[in-house]
Design a protein around this motif. Sequence first.
Motif, mmCIF file in Angstrom:
data_model
loop_
_atom_site.group_PDB
_atom_site.id
_atom_site.type_symbol
_atom_site.label_atom_id
_atom_site.label_comp_id
_atom_site.label_asym_id
_atom_site.label_seq_id
_atom_site.Cartn_x
_atom_site.Cartn_y
_atom_site.Cartn_z
ATOM 1 N N GLN A 60 39.601 34.742 87.927
ATOM 2 C CA GLN A 60 40.675 34.349 88.831
ATOM 3 C C GLN A 60 40.527 32.870 89.172
ATOM 4 O O GLN A 60 39.536 32.447 89.756
ATOM 5 N N LEU A 61 41.515 32.068 88.767
ATOM 6 C CA LEU A 61 41.515 30.643 89.066
ATOM 7 C C LEU A 61 42.031 30.405 90.482
ATOM 8 O O LEU A 61 42.695 31.263 91.061
ATOM 9 N N GLN A 62 41.754 29.212 91.032
ATOM 10 C CA GLN A 62 42.239 28.914 92.369
ATOM 11 C C GLN A 62 43.626 28.289 92.358
ATOM 12 O O GLN A 62 44.270 28.188 93.397
ATOM 13 N N TRP A 63 44.114 27.886 91.178
ATOM 14 C CA TRP A 63 45.436 27.272 91.059
ATOM 15 C C TRP A 63 45.899 27.481 89.632
ATOM 16 O O TRP A 63 45.292 28.232 88.866
ATOM 17 N N GLN A 64 46.982 26.859 89.248
ATOM 18 C CA GLN A 64 47.431 26.963 87.862
ATOM 19 C C GLN A 64 46.457 26.193 86.970
ATOM 20 O O GLN A 64 45.668 25.376 87.452
ATOM 21 N N PRO A 65 46.473 26.435 85.655
ATOM 22 C CA PRO A 65 45.549 25.730 84.769
ATOM 23 C C PRO A 65 45.658 24.212 84.902
ATOM 24 O O PRO A 65 46.766 23.656 84.936
ATOM 25 N N GLN A 66 44.515 23.555 84.973
ATOM 26 C CA GLN A 66 44.448 22.106 85.040
ATOM 27 C C GLN A 66 43.051 21.663 84.609
ATOM 28 O O GLN A 66 42.165 22.482 84.406
#
Length: 391
Positions: A60-66
Amino acid sequence: MNSKRTTVGTASIALALLAAFGLSACSSSDADTAVASEALEPAADAQTLAGACPENVVVQLQWQPQSDMGALFEMLGPGYTVDTDDKSVSGTLVAGGKDTGVDLTLRAGGPAIGFQSVSSQMYVDDSITLGLIHGDQVIAASASQPVMAVTPLLKYSPAIVMWDPASHPDWKSVADIGKTDASVVVSKEQLFPQWLVAKGLLKQSQLDTSYDGAPSRFVGDPTIAQQGFANSEPYTYENETPAWDKPVSFDLLKDSGFDIYASNVSVRADKVESLSSCLTKLVPIIQQASADYITDPAAANSAIVDVVSQDISFSPYTEGEAAFSAQMLKDEGLIANEADGSVGTYDMARVTRNVADLTPVLVAGGAAIPDSLTAEQIYTNKFTNPSIGIR
């Protein structure tokens, strides 16, 4: 998977391989599976995760992919698929480009999960193996949804306070802003503004918690200061915001003493034991992926830009921003490369200081942090390999 899944890959290569191996016609997803299985060399035994880890390692990421998640995209093999319903990308989990025997799914956070914290989502959805959690949130989660941080992707947070250098040529730091009555526009869920007030660097009266991520407020009133990220806003405001189209000045929060580890790969506290054999093999793979990303981020950045481009709900993420971000993270020493050359290990003295420093601010905000909380309860080097790094 659902009907909105979009397959990424090279159709021509897939057709060539199918012809070469005499395989019968199949769906595009089947073709990708065939390509991946034929093209990828198996990883060495030490990096074979089949049998030790879940068949699909869900992060689970904290935001969209970057780009500050670059290490995870180093681990995403070719033929990955984007699921626009699930806001995720899935593919073979690779170590140095070799098949580890399990899959990897990276799920977007932020708006994709209703702005819930990553730790909350991990406790709601039992299918999540790992989550990316910033250091202050690792401490905050100990109140009711404890997690164990097993390796950081970032040595420091790229969080900044930014301002217009033409309006404030005398500002060099957050402390300079605090000597004025200028408004500092931040989002209400952030901890660092209250920390800055507690340290006497800003005044409570300066905080404006109406920040919504849009540039309109800053553009319309360049006398304010505003939160941002060093690997994003300085580039986007100068290059991708026509209403501004000029440089901004900023101060990294770490330079004011808010020196948390960021993007910590974390596991639910109650799953550490059951995932121990997995983490023993997987964490060094993540460390090496971080080292590889520092050395050459181009391939991972290309995947990030491609994934974002396939989901119209994501904010656009350009090749220019990705390249700028990777270089900024490296130049500012924000990637998790320690003084001893190791990548993705913790300085436990530093995290002990972080816990002592941030706990009173969290408690003042209503968090029920246990009085007995220690750094060792929420951070560990048990699974890291200090020999992995850039030397």
